[in-house]
Design an enzyme around this catalytic site. Structure first.
Site, PDB file in Angstrom:
ATOM      1  N   GLU A  14      -6.359  -1.018  -3.157  1.00 41.08           N
ATOM      2  CA  GLU A  14      -6.020  -0.379  -4.436  1.00 41.08           C
ATOM      3  C   GLU A  14      -7.209  -0.344  -5.387  1.00 41.08           C
ATOM      4  O   GLU A  14      -7.152   0.313  -6.433  1.00 41.08           O
ATOM      5  CB  GLU A  14      -4.865  -1.134  -5.115  1.00 41.08           C
ATOM      6  N   GLY A  40     -11.381  -6.060   2.493  1.00 39.51           N
ATOM      7  CA  GLY A  40     -12.665  -5.388   2.286  1.00 39.51           C
ATOM      8  C   GLY A  40     -12.666  -4.884   0.867  1.00 39.51           C
ATOM      9  O   GLY A  40     -11.883  -4.004   0.514  1.00 39.51           O
ATOM     10  N   GLN A 223      -5.296  -7.869   0.159  1.00 41.11           N
ATOM     11  CA  GLN A 223      -4.189  -7.062   0.707  1.00 41.11           C
ATOM     12  C   GLN A 223      -3.316  -6.513  -0.426  1.00 41.11           C
ATOM     13  O   GLN A 223      -3.790  -6.371  -1.531  1.00 41.11           O
ATOM     14  CB  GLN A 223      -3.353  -7.875   1.712  1.00 41.11           C
ATOM     15  N   ARG A 302     -11.347   2.591   9.689  1.00 40.70           N
ATOM     16  CA  ARG A 302     -10.252   3.480  10.095  1.00 40.70           C
ATOM     17  C   ARG A 302      -9.856   4.418   8.950  1.00 40.70           C
ATOM     18  O   ARG A 302      -9.911   4.035   7.788  1.00 40.70           O
ATOM     19  CB  ARG A 302      -9.009   2.652  10.472  1.00 40.70           C
ATOM     20  N   LYS A 330      -8.104   5.338  -9.293  1.00 40.09           N
ATOM     21  CA  LYS A 330      -8.323   6.590  -8.566  1.00 40.09           C
ATOM     22  C   LYS A 330      -7.521   7.776  -9.117  1.00 40.09           C
ATOM     23  O   LYS A 330      -7.122   8.671  -8.367  1.00 40.09           O
ATOM     24  CB  LYS A 330      -8.064   6.371  -7.079  1.00 40.09           C
ATOM     25  N   GLY A 413      -8.510   3.678 -13.624  1.00 44.13           N
ATOM     26  CA  GLY A 413      -9.769   4.008 -12.936  1.00 44.13           C
ATOM     27  C   GLY A 413      -9.948   5.510 -12.845  1.00 44.13           C
ATOM     28  O   GLY A 413      -9.043   6.230 -12.424  1.00 44.13           O
TER      29      GLY A 413
HETATM   30  P1  GDP Z   1      -9.747  -3.270  -2.514  1.00 41.97           P
HETATM   31  O1  GDP Z   1      -9.579  -3.709  -1.086  1.00 41.97           O
HETATM   32  O2  GDP Z   1      -8.467  -3.283  -3.266  1.00 41.97           O
HETATM   33  O3  GDP Z   1     -10.844  -3.995  -3.234  1.00 41.97           O
HETATM   34  O4  GDP Z   1     -10.179  -1.739  -2.434  1.00 41.97           O
HETATM   35  P2  GDP Z   1     -11.312  -1.109  -1.485  1.00 41.97           P
HETATM   36  O5  GDP Z   1     -12.638  -1.503  -2.023  1.00 41.97           O
HETATM   37  O6  GDP Z   1     -11.010  -1.403  -0.056  1.00 41.97           O
HETATM   38  O7  GDP Z   1     -11.009   0.436  -1.657  1.00 41.97           O
HETATM   39  C1  GDP Z   1     -11.035   1.052  -2.911  1.00 41.97           C
HETATM   40  C2  GDP Z   1     -12.127   2.141  -2.905  1.00 41.97           C
HETATM   41  O8  GDP Z   1     -11.936   2.984  -4.008  1.00 41.97           O
HETATM   42  C3  GDP Z   1     -13.536   1.602  -3.029  1.00 41.97           C
HETATM   43  O9  GDP Z   1     -14.391   2.391  -2.265  1.00 41.97           O
HETATM   44  C4  GDP Z   1     -13.855   1.734  -4.532  1.00 41.97           C
HETATM   45  O10 GDP Z   1     -15.228   1.924  -4.788  1.00 41.97           O
HETATM   46  C5  GDP Z   1     -13.090   2.983  -4.867  1.00 41.97           C
HETATM   47  N1  GDP Z   1     -12.546   3.047  -6.218  1.00 41.97           N
HETATM   48  C6  GDP Z   1     -12.042   2.021  -6.981  1.00 41.97           C
HETATM   49  N2  GDP Z   1     -11.551   2.513  -8.142  1.00 41.97           N
HETATM   50  C7  GDP Z   1     -11.749   3.843  -8.115  1.00 41.97           C
HETATM   51  C8  GDP Z   1     -11.432   4.904  -9.030  1.00 41.97           C
HETATM   52  O11 GDP Z   1     -10.842   4.706 -10.087  1.00 41.97           O
HETATM   53  N3  GDP Z   1     -11.791   6.177  -8.633  1.00 41.97           N
HETATM   54  C9  GDP Z   1     -12.419   6.433  -7.446  1.00 41.97           C
HETATM   55  N4  GDP Z   1     -12.719   7.689  -7.147  1.00 41.97           N
HETATM   56  N5  GDP Z   1     -12.736   5.448  -6.583  1.00 41.97           N
HETATM   57  C10 GDP Z   1     -12.390   4.184  -6.908  1.00 41.97           C
HETATM   58  P1  IMO Z   2      -7.734  -5.409   1.151  1.00 42.03           P
HETATM   59  O1  IMO Z   2      -7.876  -6.768   0.551  1.00 42.03           O
HETATM   60  C1  IMO Z   2      -5.451  -2.723   3.725  1.00 42.03           C
HETATM   61  C2  IMO Z   2      -3.440  -4.517   7.183  1.00 42.03           C
HETATM   62  C3  IMO Z   2      -3.973  -4.135   8.556  1.00 42.03           C
HETATM   63  C4  IMO Z   2      -2.688  -4.199   9.384  1.00 42.03           C
HETATM   64  C5  IMO Z   2      -1.971  -5.398   8.761  1.00 42.03           C
HETATM   65  C6  IMO Z   2      -2.165  -6.704   9.530  1.00 42.03           C
HETATM   66  O2  IMO Z   2      -9.021  -4.721   1.424  1.00 42.03           O
HETATM   67  O3  IMO Z   2      -6.770  -4.576   0.371  1.00 42.03           O
HETATM   68  P2  IMO Z   2      -4.208  -8.395   9.716  1.00 42.03           P
HETATM   69  O4  IMO Z   2      -5.603  -8.205  10.254  1.00 42.03           O
HETATM   70  O5  IMO Z   2      -4.161  -8.846   8.301  1.00 42.03           O
HETATM   71  O6  IMO Z   2      -3.368  -9.254  10.629  1.00 42.03           O
HETATM   72  O7  IMO Z   2      -3.541  -6.924   9.783  1.00 42.03           O
HETATM   73  O8  IMO Z   2      -2.490  -5.547   7.443  1.00 42.03           O
HETATM   74  N1  IMO Z   2      -4.449  -5.061   6.252  1.00 42.03           N
HETATM   75  C7  IMO Z   2      -4.968  -4.385   5.221  1.00 42.03           C
HETATM   76  N2  IMO Z   2      -4.776  -3.094   4.840  1.00 42.03           N
HETATM   77  N3  IMO Z   2      -6.240  -3.529   3.002  1.00 42.03           N
HETATM   78  C8  IMO Z   2      -6.425  -4.827   3.356  1.00 42.03           C
HETATM   79  O9  IMO Z   2      -7.105  -5.707   2.599  1.00 42.03           O
HETATM   80  C9  IMO Z   2      -5.795  -5.293   4.541  1.00 42.03           C
HETATM   81  N4  IMO Z   2      -5.770  -6.485   5.190  1.00 42.03           N
HETATM   82  C10 IMO Z   2      -4.924  -6.333   6.221  1.00 42.03           C
HETATM   83  O10 IMO Z   2      -4.515  -2.829   8.549  1.00 42.03           O
HETATM   84  O11 IMO Z   2      -1.903  -3.059   9.134  1.00 42.03           O
HETATM   85 MG    MG Z   3      -9.976  -3.029   0.848  1.00 42.20          MG
END
Ligand code: GDP
Ligand code: IMO
Ligand code: MG
Length: 435
Positions: A14, A40, A223, A302, A330, A413
């Site tokens: 998110e 991640g 997550q 993915r 976003k 955002g």
């Molecule tokens: P997290 O796992 O919740 O920390 O989220 P991730 O980093 O996996 O995925 C969120 C993605 O959206 C990242 O690539 C951020 O750089 C991007 N992001 C976060 N906030 C915004 C936003 O408000 N707008 C856009 N376009 N991208 C954003």
């Molecule tokens: P962040 O912190 C999105 C999903 C995996 C799978 C399920 C179980 O970046 O938001 P696992 O390896 O935890 O046993 O996988 O959970 N999953 C996530 N999906 N963002 C994550 O973390 C995730 N961590 C696990 O894709 O469906």
């Molecule tokens: Mg993530």
């Protein structure tokens, strides 16, 4: 506001990393409380992109106290690689602390994760294959190996032996893997322990101290709520409690230390891996949102599944977490779509409607969103820094969400960059000086 929990309110990704990075400037401690390197978290700062899997998202502030709490599962190879990367980028990580009670992901956990998924065939969960599930299983079975065990070779060897014994049968296909050899593994982990030793600490008292002194602790979730092992879309979930309540157990504080719980939701919905997704857009628009939002996993690369905003699921997340604030990320990604649908109830099999998130898997797996159409906007919103800067329809979209959930929107955002954020209401006090 001594204790602020940040949790994902959907299926992960998110934008928790970006938000925690921003809030960390005012925080005295950032602590992760669950999950592992299945997470991640991406932070874009001054055009440079940082990706964290284990290290809390506050680490980019020199010397900031950033703890990996007892509820996290730690792959020490991934953690040392992350530390090395940060050092190479000349980031001061002197504030890093790792709970001595956190459990370790071992080589056999990763193999068991792969093996478990392969055995499930078409029914697989789509895990990140990082060994998360098998590690939490061992923790619950009292066969886990903890960070503190790295510091005593004899104990480490004994515990590895005891943990591997019951797994012999499942690990048979990997019997010849050198990394499964008891001596090799003990030696490898002993060396990793030596590298991590300066950071190993009792992390709960760090939080108590900050709270006692009236400072701010940010509890960083990984997550998202619908991946919670109890409250998510089981079995298509992760293996930890993700919800805000888990911050207490996973960091070692009582519920009375939590003052605010802010949930993060994208302005639409995504999910990686298998499982129900009532508002999924399996069409050209879903593809367009994936491209516009760069919806490809930070951990596994993915493609993320995409769909409309699901207010049924979000209202459920609001209740389960006790949200006091909502952060919508976003919003910029939706710019240019004429009509935006938001799901306000589900239609289940045989035409029944559901106002609340259904607990029954047979219903949930077949549920589809019923939508209210809201008008979109076409103006670029990435420059907006206050709600008043947004087009009327974007403001109405946020108001609709906030009214439906009964929770104020505190941040919005409008782009991936640090400055591309609207701060409002209770969040304004925590706004970084430069934002
Ligand atoms: P997290 O796992 O919740 O920390 O989220 P991730 O980093 O996996 O995925 C969120 C993605 O959206 C990242 O690539 C951020 O750089 C991007 N992001 C976060 N906030 C915004 C936003 O408000 N707008 C856009 N376009 N991208 C954003
Ligand atoms: P962040 O912190 C999105 C999903 C995996 C799978 C399920 C179980 O970046 O938001 P696992 O390896 O935890 O046993 O996988 O959970 N999953 C996530 N999906 N963002 C994550 O973390 C995730 N961590 C696990 O894709 O469906
Ligand atoms: Mg993530």
């Amino acid at each position: 506001m001594p204790g602020l929990v940040i949790v994902g309110a959907q299926w992960g990704d998110e934008g928790k990393g970006k938000v925690v990075d921003l809030l960390a400037e005012q925080a005295d401690l950032v602590i992760r409380f669950q999950g592992g390197n299945n997470a991640g978290h991406t932070i874009v700062r001054d055009g440079e992109t940082f990706k964290f899997h284990l290290i809390p998202s506050g680490i980019l502030y020199p010397g900031k106290l950033c703890a990996i709490g007892n509820g996290v599962v730690v792959d020490p190879k991934v953690l040392t690689a992350e530390i090395d990367d940060l050092r190479r980028q000349r980031i001061d990580i002197s504030g890093l602390r790792i709970s001595a009670n956190a459990h370790l992901i071992m080589p056999y956990h990763k193999l068991l994760d792969q093996e478990g998924e392969a055995k499930l065939g078409k029914l697989q969960i789509g895990t990140t294959r990082r060994g998360i599930g098998p590690c939490y299983s061992d923790k619950a079975s009292r066969l886990g190996i903890r960070v503190q065990d790295l510091l005593d070779e004899k104990i480490l060897r004994k515990k590895i032996y005891a943990a591997m014994e019951p797994k012999r049968l499942m690990l048979r296909p990997y019997a010849k893997e050198p990394e499964l050899d008891l001596h090799t593994m003990t030696e490898e982990y002993r060396i990793l322990g030596h590298r991590l030793e300066p950071y190993i600490a009792d992390t709960a008292p760090l939080a108590w101290r900050v709270i006692d002194e009236g400072g701010l602790v940010v509890f960083e979730g990984a997550q998202g709520t619908l991946l919670d092992i109890d409250h998510g879309t089981y079995p298509f979930v992760t293996s930890s409690n993700v919800v805000a309540g888990s911050a207490c157990a996973g960091a070692g504080v009582g519920p009375s230390s939590i003052d605010e719980v802010w949930g993060i939701a994208k302005a639409y919905t995504t999910r990686v891996g298998a499982g129900p997704f009532p508002t999924e857009l399996d069409d050209a628009l879903g593809e367009a949102i994936r491209e516009a939002g760069h919806e490809f996993g930070t951990t596994t690369g993915r493609a993320r599944r995409t769909g409309w905003l699901d207010l049924v699921a979000l209202r459920y997340a609001t209740r389960i977490n006790g949200l006091t604030g909502l952060i919508v990320t976003k919003l910029d990604v939706l710019t240019g779509i004429d009509q935006l649908n938001v799901a306000v109830r589900y239609r289940g099999p045989e035409g029944a409607t559901f106002e609340e998130f259904p607990y029954h898997q047979s219903i949930l797996h077949k549920a589809e969103g019923e939508y209210i159409p809201l008008p979109g906007w076409h103006d670029d919103i990435s420059g907006a820094r206050s709600p008043e800067d947004l087009p009327q329809n974007a403001r109405a979209y946020l108001d609709y969400i906030s009214d439906f959930l009964g929770v104020p929107v505190v941040m919005v955002g409008v782009g991936p960059g640090r400055d591309e954020m609207i701060w409002t209401g209770a969040a304004e006090r925590l706004r970084p000086a430069a934002a």
